[in-house]
Design an enzyme around this catalytic site. Structure first.
Site: not given
Ligand code: GLA
Length: 329
Positions: A132, A240
């Site tokens: 990020e 994710e």
């Molecule tokens: C982001 C992070 C993850 C996690 C999510 C929420 O996407 O990359 O590690 O913290 O947020 O759980």
């Protein structure tokens, strides 16, 4: 008819992973072993978890999850090494809370990356090296409020992170990971970053699309991201995945039982997402769900507390209709 599990359904396509933590492992180990071919630690390998203070390494939980994976033949994605969240302040601030000089930041980053990556070398097959770093703000390229950027003043800290990780384990695949990768403006910024890294021969091998979607998501945008990023020769991982049943900023609704229309929209969307992923199987190395079941999801607490239903397994741990659509194609 014999029940097909997720990993069986996708064995000729890509790995299917799940983010877990010790609490989920306690009740969910059988389901995890049956359905998934890999894991990610939800929090346990983040900088603040493994090195809360400088030179105090705390690997107990991460080791426990890594051992579970090894014992059960599950692949492990490493998450994450450089991130402006869930990182001890010591990484970039001195005791007076001033930013550290650049050389010191880089030496701390290198120590951290070296120690963590070497510990799991040969076990963790890929790392989200940087998480990020690209900005959500219109017209801003990298996230300038991040202490890493404040100190480095450029994308140099990202380059260093990849170089250090590659030195620590030349066998690991190295990823840049981000959210909103299907937002056209952010997609272009991420492309710019990845292209610049590739042009400088920085060892980056893949891009992680976090895929925190909601039920109104347009899968056409996913195809565009896959096309654009893979044009750089990068492997794509969905890192994710979850599908919120609420709009991010939707307030004043909290469905303990999901209304039929939203459930149906979600089921359809899951089916469409996996159809796109299957069509692109030569570009995609793995798809990881962010949580085992609806009750374990972070989305029950973020961005507000509400009962969310974002995954393929419900609160009772049973497969939802979307699961049938994803496995039965
Ligand atoms: C982001 C992070 C993850 C996690 C999510 C929420 O996407 O990359 O590690 O913290 O947020 O759980």
């Amino acid at each position: 008819m014999e029940k097909i599990t997720l990993k069986q359904a996708y064995k000729n396509y890509f790995d299917i992973g799940v983010a877990i933590n010790p609490g989920v492992l306690e009740y969910g180990h059988e389901l995890i072993k049956a359905e998934f071919s890999g894991i990610t630690c939800e929090n346990e390998m983040k900088p603040a978890s493994v090195q809360p203070e400088r030179n105090r390494f705390t690997f107990e939980k991460a080791d426990m999850l890594a051992d579970f994976a090894a014992e059960n033949n599950l692949k492990i994605r490493g998450h994450t090494l450089v991130w402006h969240n869930q990182t001890g302040e010591w990484m970039y601030k001195d005791s007076n809370k001033n930013n550290l000089p650049k050389e010191i930041l880089y030496s701390y980053m290198q120590e951290h990356i070296d120690t963590v990556v070497k510990r799991y070398a040969g076990k963790i097959y890929c790392w989200d090296v940087v998480n990020e770093a690209v900005s959500d703000i219109d017209g801003e390229y990298l996230r300038e409020k991040s202490p890493y950027f404040e100190i480095a003043g450029s994308e140099e800290f990202i380059e260093k992170a990849f170089v250090y990780a590659h030195e620590a384990d030349p066998g690991a695949l190295l990823f840049y990971n981000d959210y909103d990768t299907e937002n056209p403006e952010k997609r272009e910024k991420i492309y710019k970053l990845l292209k610049s890294l590739k042009d400088k021969n920085i060892p980056v091998h893949g891009v992680g699309l976090q895929a925190h979607y909601d039920i109104y998501f347009d899968v056409g945008e996913l195809q565009k991201s896959i096309d654009l990023f893979s044009s750089l020769g990068l492997i794509i991982h969905i890192t994710e995945l979850d599908v919120s049943v609420y709009k991010f900023d939707e307030r004043g609704v909290d469905f303990e039982t999901l209304p039929e229309d939203r459930l149906k929209t979600q089921t359809e969307l899951y089916s469409q997402i996996f159809a796109v992923l299957r069509e692109n199987k030569d570009k995609i190395g793995g798809v990881t769900f962010w949580g085992l079941d609806d009750k374990a999801s972070w989305l029950n607490g973020f961005p507000v507390k509400r009962t969310n239903h974002p995954l393929l397994f419900g609160r009772d741990g049973k497969p939802k209709e979307a699961y049938g659509r994803v496995t039965g194609f």
